[in-house]
Scaffold this motif. Structure first.
Motif, PDB file in Angstrom:
ATOM      1  N   LEU A   1     -37.635  70.508  69.008  1.00  0.00           N
ATOM      2  CA  LEU A   1     -37.889  70.333  67.569  1.00  0.00           C
ATOM      3  C   LEU A   1     -37.298  71.461  66.734  1.00  0.00           C
TER       4      LEU A   1
ATOM      5  N   ASN B   1     -37.924  74.870  67.122  1.00  0.00           N
ATOM      6  CA  ASN B   1     -38.719  76.097  67.025  1.00  0.00           C
ATOM      7  C   ASN B   1     -38.533  76.931  68.285  1.00  0.00           C
TER       8      ASN B   1
ATOM      9  N   LYS C   1     -42.932  65.302  66.917  1.00  0.00           N
ATOM     10  CA  LYS C   1     -43.482  65.899  65.702  1.00  0.00           C
ATOM     11  C   LYS C   1     -44.822  65.257  65.349  1.00  0.00           C
TER      12      LYS C   1
ATOM     13  N   ILE D   1     -45.529  72.691  63.713  1.00  0.00           N
ATOM     14  CA  ILE D   1     -44.376  72.907  64.585  1.00  0.00           C
ATOM     15  C   ILE D   1     -43.461  74.020  64.101  1.00  0.00           C
TER      16      ILE D   1
ATOM     17  N   LEU E   1     -41.212  72.055  71.675  1.00  0.00           N
ATOM     18  CA  LEU E   1     -40.980  72.796  70.437  1.00  0.00           C
ATOM     19  C   LEU E   1     -39.525  73.224  70.319  1.00  0.00           C
TER      20      LEU E   1
ATOM     21  N   PHE F   1     -47.655  66.520  67.718  1.00  0.00           N
ATOM     22  CA  PHE F   1     -48.137  67.856  67.357  1.00  0.00           C
ATOM     23  C   PHE F   1     -48.991  67.801  66.093  1.00  0.00           C
TER      24      PHE F   1
END
Length: 287
Positions: free
Chosen positions: A261, A263, A227, A237, A258, A230
């Motif tokens: 994370l 997404n 995170k 994100i 992603l 990014f």
């Protein structure tokens, strides 16, 4: 967005310890997806023949591709992908683990390829073959015995974007576009690895060099560090995102990160800079 994923997850990323524990599972299939950029001076097929994880099949990104396209290793039609996987003994009901000889590089591309074909029981080996070997896990030089396995595919068109869709996203700004190439290539300061391409990046895109998502040992960073990487690049994100790179390989590393994370609203621009950089009618930004 879903919650970030930590630890072993057979749909995104698994450790060498996880693979060692599951290597003899009857429905596990391991794939060596090693690939090198032009000029790297390495031969992925020869390296696979010399040593690979026991039972691993070799996935040739350049061969299992769309032969009708003059762009490098564009994703294969569903029928070709399905027939190649069946011949490799990979099919319905299998858990697939993909690795490469760099750490995390081309394995992410094949992970995305499976997901594009509707197969979600697939993970990248964290740290890849270098970590596997460094820890003293077994290797072999014999090809596996292959038995045809039925495979059905259902192409997930939302996971891939073409040049027209990316051009619209660049103009409208309704998608976040993340470029995984090195900062020098993104800015246009460094020459492209393939001849005949202009230097620079897609207007409006953000540079998130894939290497910033990895640890020195080739493993992927944990969720908090991902995170932070990014955000340090100026990326959000949580936004729906298109990932791009030189030829659609390292863009998949961004997609994998992603996904870790939470997404899943992410698509990959398959043509990437190999396509965008060759057409004068497409605008290029530098700096």
């Amino acid at each position: 967005m879903a919650k970030p994923i930590t630890g072993d997850d057979p749909k995104t990323l698994v450790s060498t310890a996880w693979l060692a524990a599951h290597l003899d599972d009857p429905d596990l299939r391991v794939i060596d997806a090693s690939y090198y950029l032009p000029g790297a001076g390495r031969d992925a097929k020869a390296e696979y023949a010399a040593a690979h994880i026991p039972g691993a099949r070799h996935f040739d990104i350049d061969e299992i591709s769309d032969a009708r396209s003059d762009l490098p290793h564009m994703v294969a039609p569903a029928e070709k992908f399905m027939s190649r996987m069946r011949a490799m003994g990979i099919g319905d009901g299998h858990q697939v683990v993909v690795y490469d000889a760099v750490g995390i590089f081309s394995a992410a591309r094949v992970w995305w390829n499976f997901r594009l074909m509707g197969k979600t029981d697939v993970a990248v080996l964290d740290g890849g073959f270098p970590k596997w070997q460094a820890e003293g896990h077994p290797v072999e030089d014999m090809p596996p015995i292959l038995r045809d396995r039925h495979m059905t595919v259902q192409r997930q068109a939302h996971l891939v974007k073409d040049v027209t869709q990316v051009a619209a996203a660049s103009k409208l700004g309704d998608w976040q576009i993340l470029d995984a190439r090195s900062p020098g290539r993104f800015r246009g300061d460094e020459p492209e690895v393939r001849p005949g391409l202009r230097a620079g990046h897609i207007p409006g895109s953000i540079n998130v060099h894939y290497a910033t998502l990895l640890n020195p040992d080739g493993t992927m960073k944990e969720a908090d560090a991902l995170k932070a990487a990014f955000e340090a690049a100026g990326a959000d994100i949580s936004r729906r995102t298109i990932t791009t790179c030189g030829s659609g390989v390292t863009a998949a590393i961004l997609m994998l990160a992603l996904a870790r994370l939470g997404n899943e609203d992410v698509s990959l621009y398959d043509g990437s800079w190999s396509e965008w950089g060759r057409f004068d009618q497409l605008q290029v930004a530098t700096g």
